[in-house]
Design a protein around this motif. Structure first.
Motif, PDB file in Angstrom:
ATOM      1  N   ALA A   1      26.962  -8.329  12.544  1.00 26.07           N
ATOM      2  CA  ALA A   1      27.636  -8.101  13.833  1.00 26.07           C
ATOM      3  C   ALA A   1      28.951  -8.883  13.929  1.00 26.07           C
ATOM      4  N   GLU A   2      28.974 -10.064  13.281  1.00 24.88           N
ATOM      5  CA  GLU A   2      30.196 -10.876  13.304  1.00 24.88           C
ATOM      6  C   GLU A   2      31.362 -10.180  12.597  1.00 24.88           C
ATOM      7  N   LYS A   3      31.024  -9.261  11.731  1.00 20.44           N
ATOM      8  CA  LYS A   3      32.070  -8.585  10.946  1.00 20.44           C
ATOM      9  C   LYS A   3      32.564  -7.282  11.582  1.00 20.44           C
ATOM     10  N   VAL A   4      31.880  -6.874  12.656  1.00 19.38           N
ATOM     11  CA  VAL A   4      32.186  -5.566  13.236  1.00 19.38           C
ATOM     12  C   VAL A   4      33.640  -5.428  13.681  1.00 19.38           C
ATOM     13  N   ASN A   5      34.222  -6.525  14.155  1.00 18.73           N
ATOM     14  CA  ASN A   5      35.608  -6.437  14.616  1.00 18.73           C
ATOM     15  C   ASN A   5      36.645  -6.721  13.543  1.00 18.73           C
ATOM     16  N   SER A   6      36.150  -6.962  12.342  1.00 20.07           N
ATOM     17  CA  SER A   6      37.073  -7.239  11.249  1.00 20.07           C
ATOM     18  C   SER A   6      37.837  -5.983  10.860  1.00 20.07           C
ATOM     19  N   LEU A   7      39.115  -6.185  10.596  1.00 14.69           N
ATOM     20  CA  LEU A   7      39.961  -5.043  10.242  1.00 14.69           C
ATOM     21  C   LEU A   7      39.503  -4.426   8.927  1.00 14.69           C
ATOM     22  N   ARG A   8      39.159  -5.319   8.001  1.00 11.29           N
ATOM     23  CA  ARG A   8      38.815  -4.858   6.669  1.00 11.29           C
ATOM     24  C   ARG A   8      37.379  -4.348   6.569  1.00 11.29           C
ATOM     25  N   PHE A   9      36.452  -5.040   7.268  1.00 13.13           N
ATOM     26  CA  PHE A   9      35.045  -4.707   7.073  1.00 13.13           C
ATOM     27  C   PHE A   9      34.401  -3.989   8.255  1.00 13.13           C
ATOM     28  N   GLY A  10      35.176  -3.798   9.334  1.00 10.96           N
ATOM     29  CA  GLY A  10      34.627  -3.265  10.585  1.00 10.96           C
ATOM     30  C   GLY A  10      33.784  -2.008  10.426  1.00 10.96           C
ATOM     31  N   ALA A  11      34.348  -1.003   9.796  1.00 11.72           N
ATOM     32  CA  ALA A  11      33.661   0.284   9.672  1.00 11.72           C
ATOM     33  C   ALA A  11      32.360   0.147   8.880  1.00 11.72           C
ATOM     34  N   ASP A  12      32.439  -0.618   7.778  1.00 11.52           N
ATOM     35  CA  ASP A  12      31.249  -0.807   6.947  1.00 11.52           C
ATOM     36  C   ASP A  12      30.192  -1.633   7.680  1.00 11.52           C
ATOM     37  N   ALA A  13      30.657  -2.587   8.481  1.00 10.77           N
ATOM     38  CA  ALA A  13      29.718  -3.424   9.236  1.00 10.77           C
ATOM     39  C   ALA A  13      28.973  -2.598  10.277  1.00 10.77           C
ATOM     40  N   LYS A  14      29.688  -1.717  10.931  1.00 10.75           N
ATOM     41  CA  LYS A  14      29.044  -0.842  11.929  1.00 10.75           C
ATOM     42  C   LYS A  14      27.957   0.004  11.269  1.00 10.75           C
ATOM     43  N   LEU A  15      28.298   0.546  10.144  1.00  7.83           N
ATOM     44  CA  LEU A  15      27.341   1.380   9.411  1.00  7.83           C
ATOM     45  C   LEU A  15      26.142   0.539   8.969  1.00  7.83           C
ATOM     46  N   ALA A  16      26.422  -0.651   8.465  1.00  2.58           N
ATOM     47  CA  ALA A  16      25.347  -1.533   8.011  1.00  2.58           C
ATOM     48  C   ALA A  16      24.405  -1.873   9.167  1.00  2.58           C
ATOM     49  N   LEU A  17      24.978  -2.118  10.337  1.00  5.60           N
ATOM     50  CA  LEU A  17      24.149  -2.424  11.518  1.00  5.60           C
ATOM     51  C   LEU A  17      23.228  -1.263  11.854  1.00  5.60           C
ATOM     52  N   GLU A  18      23.785  -0.082  11.808  1.00  8.78           N
ATOM     53  CA  GLU A  18      22.988   1.126  12.106  1.00  8.78           C
ATOM     54  C   GLU A  18      21.811   1.242  11.140  1.00  8.78           C
ATOM     55  N   ILE A  19      22.117   1.054   9.865  1.00  4.24           N
ATOM     56  CA  ILE A  19      21.068   1.187   8.851  1.00  4.24           C
ATOM     57  C   ILE A  19      20.016   0.092   9.026  1.00  4.24           C
ATOM     58  N   ARG A  20      20.494  -1.120   9.286  1.00  8.03           N
ATOM     59  CA  ARG A  20      19.599  -2.268   9.466  1.00  8.03           C
ATOM     60  C   ARG A  20      18.648  -2.028  10.636  1.00  8.03           C
ATOM     61  N   LYS A  21      19.193  -1.440  11.685  1.00  5.15           N
ATOM     62  CA  LYS A  21      18.420  -1.165  12.901  1.00  5.15           C
ATOM     63  C   LYS A  21      17.356  -0.093  12.635  1.00  5.15           C
ATOM     64  N   ALA A  22      17.765   0.946  11.937  1.00  2.00           N
ATOM     65  CA  ALA A  22      16.840   2.057  11.672  1.00  2.00           C
ATOM     66  C   ALA A  22      15.807   1.692  10.606  1.00  2.00           C
ATOM     67  N   HIS A  23      16.169   0.774   9.712  1.00  2.00           N
ATOM     68  CA  HIS A  23      15.258   0.409   8.610  1.00  2.00           C
ATOM     69  C   HIS A  23      15.189  -1.105   8.444  1.00  2.00           C
ATOM     70  N   PRO A  24      14.352  -1.765   9.253  1.00  2.00           N
ATOM     71  CA  PRO A  24      14.271  -3.234   9.153  1.00  2.00           C
ATOM     72  C   PRO A  24      13.823  -3.671   7.758  1.00  2.00           C
ATOM     73  N   VAL A  25      12.993  -2.840   7.109  1.00  2.00           N
ATOM     74  CA  VAL A  25      12.553  -3.149   5.749  1.00  2.00           C
ATOM     75  C   VAL A  25      12.768  -1.918   4.887  1.00  2.00           C
ATOM     76  N   MET A  26      13.265  -2.132   3.675  1.00  2.00           N
ATOM     77  CA  MET A  26      13.399  -1.023   2.733  1.00  2.00           C
ATOM     78  C   MET A  26      12.255  -1.100   1.731  1.00  2.00           C
TER      79      MET A  26
END
Ligand SMILES: [Zn+2]
Length: 502
Positions: free
Chosen positions: A385-410
């Motif tokens: 979440a700390e990376k969500v506003n980053s210019l470089r990593f923002g988009a990937d961080a948002k996606l990662a959060l979504e995946i993390r939320k939908a799949h707490p364990v892989m």
């Protein structure tokens, strides 16, 4: 040098000189039955009506129009026939037409009709050829005219393909059938929800590691009919569907083009002469672009060595980790190979360099996967979440959060989340045996880093986990040694075999 004498006929008196008004007809024709040209057909009728009625010295003798008939002979053009008949009956003095190629199909036909009508006292104005048969009329001119017709017959063919090309450039395309869509009255792609759901399922299954064969079986088991309405899908039907970029809403135009004006054959466009066009968001998408690309990537990885060759020394399927793993010694991409040396799990990731400097780095595939699942567990949502506003990593961080939320364990390492989340993975050197570890640990040295795996997430975070390699049984240099001696034995055996056959 002999000069050929050309007998010129006298310019005929126009009917106007006898009756006052010239009875003018127009002939129009469209050669391809597309919507666009239908408009231009209506346009032609309107154009001539206005032209003739607007001239006080002219009298409208009729608009003759053959619609939607491609390059047909006069015999098959009913309006043309009717016009000629009216000429023969003396009802027409002048015919306006756009061009020779619209008027006649070929040289012979053009000559025949121009002569015939001329004999009847009827003249023709070919607008775009700038020819008026009233002003000069001779065999010579006619011959030139006929040559024009021949040439133009070619150029009309080129014009037709140019017209199509132009429409491609404008993003207007011809409809072609595609499972998941139907054609609307306007020729647009419209999603058929029931079929679109099947398409989505196929992509989803493939993306989650199912093979084409198992997808085919899944479809049969669920009673889903093939695009052609058969009870069973074929492997190639599934494959064809998976590689169709049109499901992303994009389209590649002009894959095929018309070869020439004589044969009208279609040939594949290899893009050396005529460009192909890639149009994004041409129609509603069924599959997100990213998912499509991923499926293509998986297909590419499987194709490298898709066949079961696990007892071979060749590369194994690179799927699902693909090109993510790096050699700790040289930084090269690791390749998955069959490593049949005292290993339960026979796949291992190997540095292709494999020279002394790389210490023949090999790590078991299942060890990598277990460690990666562990790393995923350690990937904290708060940190992402700390990376969500980053210019470089923002988009990937948002996606990662979504995946993390939908799949707490892989539970398994699948390409879809590996590809979405991971930039690359690095390893510690894995160079020491357990005995060395104990010795170094006794000396108070920090040796933990040696057996680590570092995951570089796309969202900018790095997670380090222990690789889980048991140094006594399977530390990479030892395995590499065994593996290399195995390769040597193989080579020797191969040489012997060759010597025997030779
Ligand atoms: Zn290396």
């Amino acid at each position: 040098m002999e000069v050929q004498k050309i007998k010129l006929e006298p310019i005929r008196k126009t009917i106007r000189e006898q009756t006052g008004k010239l009875r003018v007809a127009a002939y129009c024709r469209v050669s391809t039955d597309t919507e666009d040209q239908k408009t231009s057909f209506d346009g032609q009728v309107k154009h001539y009506t206005g032209l003739i009625e607007g001239n006080p010295e002219w009298e409208l003798a009729g608009i003759f129009a053959d619609e939607g008939i491609t390059g047909t002979s006069a015999a098959k053009r009913p309006e043309f026939q009717r016009m000629v008949k009216e000429c023969e009956e003396g009802k027409i003095d002048l015919i306006l037409t756009k061009s020779i190629s619209r008027f006649a199909r070929n040289t012979l036909e053009c000559l025949t009709f121009v002569r015939h009508l001329n004999n009847l006292g009827v003249h023709i104005v070919f607008e775009s050829n700038n020819i008026d048969t009233r002003t000069a009329f001779s065999e010579m001119l006619l011959t030139v005219l006929a040559a024009f017709a021949q040439e133009e017959s070619r150029s009309i063919s080129e014009n037709t393909s140019w017209g199509i090309r132009k429409r491609f450039e404008d993003g207007v395309t011809r409809w072609s059938r595609l499972y998941g869509y139907e054609k609307t009255a306007d020729g647009e792609y419209q999603i058929v929800p029931e079929h679109a759901a099947v398409v989505q399922k196929i992509f989803e299954l493939y993306e989650h590691g199912e093979s084409i064969q198992s997808i085919r079986k899944y479809l049969a088991a669920h009673g889903i009919k093939s695009p052609t309405g058969e009870p069973k899908w074929t492997d190639s039907a599934v494959h064809t569907l998976l590689i169709n970029e049109r499901y992303t809403g994009d389209i590649i135009l002009q894959k095929f083009l018309t070869e020439d004006h004589l044969s009208h054959k279609s040939i594949k466009n290899d893009s050396t002469e005529v460009p192909s066009y890639y149009i994004e968001n041409h129609h509603a998408a069924i599959i997100p672009r990213k998912q499509y690309d991923r499926c293509m990537k998986i297909m590419g990885m499987r194709r490298v060595n898709g066949h079961r060759k696990e007892h071979d020394t060749g590369t194994c399927n690179q799927y699902p980790l693909g090109d993510k793993l790096r050699c700790p010694y040289c930084g090269s991409v690791l390749y998955q190979r069959a490593v049949p040396v005292q290993l339960k799990h026979k796949k291992g990731w190997v540095c292709e360099k494999g020279d002394d400097a790389c210490h023949g780095f090999i790590i078991r595939s299942n060890i990598v996967e277990t460690a990666l699942l562990e790393a995923y567990k350690k990937l904290e949502a708060g940190k992402i979440a700390e990376k969500v506003n980053s210019l470089r990593f923002g988009a990937d961080a948002k996606l990662a959060l979504e995946i993390r939320k939908a799949h707490p364990v892989m539970k398994s390492v699948d390409f879809w989340w590996v590809d979405d989340l991971i930039d690359h993975i690095e390893f510690g050197a894995h160079s020491r045996t357990d005995r060395e570890y104990r010795r170094l640990a006794a000396l108070g040295e920090d040796v933990v880093d040696d057996r680590t795996m570092k995951v570089f997430w796309k969202c900018g975070l790095i997670t380090t986990v222990m690789s889980g390699v048991d140094a006594d049984r399977e530390h990479p240099p030892m395995i590499a040694e065994l593996y290399n001696s195995y390769l040597e034995r193989q080579k020797e055996a191969q040489k012997e075999k060759e010597a025997e056959t030779a």
